[in-house]
Scaffold this motif. Sequence first.
Motif, PDB file in Angstrom:
ATOM      1  N   THR A   1       0.822  -1.204   0.000  1.00 56.72           N
ATOM      2  CA  THR A   1       0.000   0.000   0.000  1.00 56.72           C
ATOM      3  C   THR A   1       0.853   1.251   0.000  1.00 56.72           C
ATOM      4  OG1 THR A   1      -1.733  -1.181   1.223  1.00 56.72           O
ATOM      5  CG2 THR A   1      -1.826   1.218   1.225  1.00 56.72           C
ATOM      6  N   ILE A   2       1.880   1.283   0.837  1.00 58.13           N
ATOM      7  CA  ILE A   2       2.728   2.468   0.929  1.00 58.13           C
ATOM      8  C   ILE A   2       3.544   2.664  -0.343  1.00 58.13           C
ATOM      9  CG2 ILE A   2       4.704   3.458   2.164  1.00 58.13           C
ATOM     10  CD1 ILE A   2       3.608   2.173   4.710  1.00 58.13           C
ATOM     11  N   SER A   3       4.069   1.580  -0.905  1.00 59.39           N
ATOM     12  CA  SER A   3       4.899   1.703  -2.109  1.00 59.39           C
ATOM     13  C   SER A   3       4.088   2.080  -3.342  1.00 59.39           C
ATOM     14  CB  SER A   3       5.650   0.395  -2.365  1.00 59.39           C
ATOM     15  OG  SER A   3       4.733  -0.676  -2.567  1.00 59.39           O
ATOM     16  N   SER A   4       2.812   1.699  -3.388  1.00 64.47           N
ATOM     17  CA  SER A   4       1.993   1.943  -4.579  1.00 64.47           C
ATOM     18  C   SER A   4       1.256   3.277  -4.556  1.00 64.47           C
ATOM     19  CB  SER A   4       0.972   0.812  -4.757  1.00 64.47           C
ATOM     20  OG  SER A   4       0.088   0.754  -3.649  1.00 64.47           O
ATOM     21  N   ASP A   5       1.178   3.939  -3.413  1.00 63.26           N
ATOM     22  CA  ASP A   5       0.435   5.197  -3.292  1.00 63.26           C
ATOM     23  C   ASP A   5       1.413   6.339  -3.059  1.00 63.26           C
ATOM     24  OD1 ASP A   5      -1.316   7.284  -2.794  1.00 63.26           O
ATOM     25  OD2 ASP A   5      -2.673   6.081  -1.573  1.00 63.26           O
TER      26      ASP A   5
ATOM     27  N   THR B   1       5.982   9.620   2.440  1.00 61.08           N
ATOM     28  CA  THR B   1       6.411  10.583   3.449  1.00 61.08           C
ATOM     29  C   THR B   1       7.304   9.864   4.459  1.00 61.08           C
ATOM     30  OG1 THR B   1       4.470  10.156   4.842  1.00 61.08           O
ATOM     31  CG2 THR B   1       4.282  11.910   3.181  1.00 61.08           C
ATOM     32  N   PRO B   2       8.055  10.610   5.279  1.00 63.38           N
ATOM     33  CA  PRO B   2       8.969   9.950   6.238  1.00 63.38           C
ATOM     34  C   PRO B   2       8.269   8.964   7.162  1.00 63.38           C
ATOM     35  CG  PRO B   2       9.508  12.264   6.067  1.00 63.38           C
ATOM     36  CD  PRO B   2       8.263  12.072   5.258  1.00 63.38           C
ATOM     37  N   MET B   3       7.098   9.319   7.686  1.00 61.34           N
ATOM     38  CA  MET B   3       6.417   8.445   8.632  1.00 61.34           C
ATOM     39  C   MET B   3       6.096   7.099   8.000  1.00 61.34           C
ATOM     40  SD  MET B   3       2.868   9.018  10.776  1.00 61.34           S
ATOM     41  CE  MET B   3       1.830   9.000   9.317  1.00 61.34           C
ATOM     42  N   TYR B   4       5.572   7.104   6.779  1.00 60.64           N
ATOM     43  CA  TYR B   4       5.202   5.853   6.120  1.00 60.64           C
ATOM     44  C   TYR B   4       6.417   5.120   5.561  1.00 60.64           C
ATOM     45  CZ  TYR B   4       0.539   7.713   6.686  1.00 60.64           C
ATOM     46  OH  TYR B   4      -0.611   8.215   7.233  1.00 60.64           O
ATOM     47  N   PHE B   5       7.473   5.851   5.276  1.00 59.90           N
ATOM     48  CA  PHE B   5       8.729   5.201   4.878  1.00 59.90           C
ATOM     49  C   PHE B   5       9.254   4.327   6.014  1.00 59.90           C
ATOM     50  CE2 PHE B   5      13.416   5.469   5.061  1.00 59.90           C
ATOM     51  CZ  PHE B   5      13.731   4.731   3.934  1.00 59.90           C
ATOM     52  N   PHE B   6       9.265   4.886   7.221  1.00 61.53           N
ATOM     53  CA  PHE B   6       9.710   4.109   8.378  1.00 61.53           C
ATOM     54  C   PHE B   6       8.711   3.012   8.739  1.00 61.53           C
ATOM     55  CE2 PHE B   6      11.886   8.272   9.379  1.00 61.53           C
ATOM     56  CZ  PHE B   6      13.152   7.825   9.016  1.00 61.53           C
ATOM     57  N   LEU B   7       7.430   3.259   8.507  1.00 62.53           N
ATOM     58  CA  LEU B   7       6.426   2.233   8.769  1.00 62.53           C
ATOM     59  C   LEU B   7       6.603   1.035   7.846  1.00 62.53           C
ATOM     60  CD1 LEU B   7       3.894   1.184  10.155  1.00 62.53           C
ATOM     61  CD2 LEU B   7       2.513   2.580   8.596  1.00 62.53           C
ATOM     62  N   SER B   8       6.916   1.269   6.585  1.00 55.10           N
ATOM     63  CA  SER B   8       7.154   0.153   5.666  1.00 55.10           C
ATOM     64  C   SER B   8       8.412  -0.614   6.066  1.00 55.10           C
ATOM     65  CB  SER B   8       7.286   0.670   4.227  1.00 55.10           C
ATOM     66  OG  SER B   8       8.382   1.558   4.099  1.00 55.10           O
ATOM     67  N   ASN B   9       9.439   0.104   6.541  1.00 52.68           N
ATOM     68  CA  ASN B   9      10.636  -0.577   7.042  1.00 52.68           C
ATOM     69  C   ASN B   9      10.319  -1.409   8.276  1.00 52.68           C
ATOM     70  OD1 ASN B   9      12.360   0.449   5.079  1.00 52.68           O
ATOM     71  ND2 ASN B   9      12.955   2.219   6.300  1.00 52.68           N
TER      72      ASN B   9
ATOM     73  N   ASN C   1       0.752  -5.097  14.567  1.00 54.82           N
ATOM     74  CA  ASN C   1       1.247  -3.827  14.025  1.00 54.82           C
ATOM     75  C   ASN C   1       0.445  -3.322  12.830  1.00 54.82           C
ATOM     76  OD1 ASN C   1       3.165  -3.704  15.990  1.00 54.82           O
ATOM     77  ND2 ASN C   1       4.922  -4.035  14.663  1.00 54.82           N
ATOM     78  N   PRO C   2       0.194  -4.145  11.796  1.00 56.99           N
ATOM     79  CA  PRO C   2      -0.584  -3.633  10.656  1.00 56.99           C
ATOM     80  C   PRO C   2      -1.989  -3.202  11.036  1.00 56.99           C
ATOM     81  CG  PRO C   2       0.533  -5.680  10.096  1.00 56.99           C
ATOM     82  CD  PRO C   2       0.655  -5.523  11.571  1.00 56.99           C
ATOM     83  N   PHE C   3      -2.632  -3.939  11.943  1.00 60.79           N
ATOM     84  CA  PHE C   3      -3.991  -3.587  12.343  1.00 60.79           C
ATOM     85  C   PHE C   3      -4.011  -2.274  13.115  1.00 60.79           C
ATOM     86  CE2 PHE C   3      -4.081  -8.218  11.888  1.00 60.79           C
ATOM     87  CZ  PHE C   3      -5.180  -8.375  11.066  1.00 60.79           C
ATOM     88  N   ILE C   4      -3.073  -2.084  14.019  1.00 61.07           N
ATOM     89  CA  ILE C   4      -3.048  -0.861  14.826  1.00 61.07           C
ATOM     90  C   ILE C   4      -2.799   0.349  13.945  1.00 61.07           C
ATOM     91  CG2 ILE C   4      -1.774   0.362  16.635  1.00 61.07           C
ATOM     92  CD1 ILE C   4      -1.358  -2.300  18.024  1.00 61.07           C
ATOM     93  N   TYR C   5      -1.853   0.238  13.016  1.00 67.08           N
ATOM     94  CA  TYR C   5      -1.541   1.380  12.165  1.00 67.08           C
ATOM     95  C   TYR C   5      -2.616   1.643  11.113  1.00 67.08           C
ATOM     96  CZ  TYR C   5       3.130   2.224  13.982  1.00 67.08           C
ATOM     97  OH  TYR C   5       4.187   2.545  14.794  1.00 67.08           O
ATOM     98  N   SER C   6      -3.248   0.590  10.593  1.00 61.54           N
ATOM     99  CA  SER C   6      -4.235   0.790   9.534  1.00 61.54           C
ATOM    100  C   SER C   6      -5.593   1.203  10.076  1.00 61.54           C
ATOM    101  CB  SER C   6      -4.378  -0.489   8.699  1.00 61.54           C
ATOM    102  OG  SER C   6      -4.801  -1.574   9.511  1.00 61.54           O
TER     103      SER C   6
ATOM    104  N   ASN D   1      -7.686   4.966   3.385  1.00 63.29           N
ATOM    105  CA  ASN D   1      -8.037   5.508   2.074  1.00 63.29           C
ATOM    106  C   ASN D   1      -7.191   4.871   0.972  1.00 63.29           C
ATOM    107  OD1 ASN D   1      -9.936   7.220   3.221  1.00 63.29           O
ATOM    108  ND2 ASN D   1      -8.491   8.922   3.434  1.00 63.29           N
ATOM    109  N   SER D   2      -5.914   4.649   1.243  1.00 66.51           N
ATOM    110  CA  SER D   2      -5.042   4.011   0.254  1.00 66.51           C
ATOM    111  C   SER D   2      -5.451   2.562   0.012  1.00 66.51           C
ATOM    112  CB  SER D   2      -3.587   4.076   0.727  1.00 66.51           C
ATOM    113  OG  SER D   2      -3.145   5.407   0.809  1.00 66.51           O
ATOM    114  N   LEU D   3      -5.866   1.884   1.073  1.00 69.12           N
ATOM    115  CA  LEU D   3      -6.343   0.504   0.918  1.00 69.12           C
ATOM    116  C   LEU D   3      -7.596   0.456   0.059  1.00 69.12           C
ATOM    117  CD1 LEU D   3      -5.788  -0.941   4.515  1.00 69.12           C
ATOM    118  CD2 LEU D   3      -4.599  -1.623   2.434  1.00 69.12           C
ATOM    119  N   HIS D   4      -8.492   1.425   0.252  1.00 71.56           N
ATOM    120  CA  HIS D   4      -9.699   1.479  -0.575  1.00 71.56           C
ATOM    121  C   HIS D   4      -9.349   1.747  -2.038  1.00 71.56           C
ATOM    122  CE1 HIS D   4     -12.315   0.964   2.768  1.00 71.56           C
ATOM    123  NE2 HIS D   4     -12.111   2.162   3.305  1.00 71.56           N
TER     124      HIS D   4
END
Length: 276
Positions: free
Chosen positions: A15-19, A24-32, A253-258, A266-269
Amino acid sequence: MYLVTMLGNLLIILTISSDSHLHTPMYFFLSNLSFSDIGFTSTIVPKLMVDIQTHSRAISNVDCMTQMFFYVIFGCLDDMLLTIMAYDRYVAICHPLHYTIIMNPQLCCFFSLIATFISILASLMHYLIALQCTILKDMEISNFFCDPSQILNLACAHTLTYNVGISLIFLLLGFLPIMGILFSCYKIVSSILNLPSLGGKYKAFSTCASHLSIVCLFYGTSFGVYVSSALSHSPRFGTVYTVLYTVVTPMLNPFIYSLRNKDIKNSLHRLQRSTL
């Protein structure tokens, strides 16, 4: 639980890589962090499932050292990323006008590389300490994987190398990250309390609530392992806490953040509509 962990974290990365809105920095670290969680639980659960099916509790010396090596790498990487994400939230809330300047792509990549380097360094320290000690043979540990603390404690018998190495590791991976996270939380709470409007306080707190939940879950269960081992002679309590931070936390982790993040939802939708 392992499949849910893999699919959930892979979905976060996809989701983060495709949108582009999430670049942004926050989601870059979240994907890591999601990648680290996949590696962290994958060093333990597959071997555990094989042991359950084969009714075997044995592991070779090479496999044990390999499992310990990667366990420390991904566990430390989780630790470092949570600290970096706490700093990211501190900058976003306490210095919002300078956020894009401070958290630039070069600094984010530098933080990511430093976190990886420190994790590999800590894992090599564990590995080298173990090599300096007694060869692991016919030893029994009260856990379902090669826990580094138990392996080194049994093999090294509190030698000088063991004491110095463990002290450095605790300082590098325990004391400094926790102090950094606590300082960031203190500055964030102080900034939120100084906001004039109730809506502004709620919006600022909601941006870091997910991260605080993960920090409390990760460090709370990790701390529970050592408290239970010190206060109770039964290994059952330590094993339960170990399952929580090695299996349950990466799954949640994925459930808490999503679930608490509108941008992720919104990106998942959008991703779902594009695949239909």
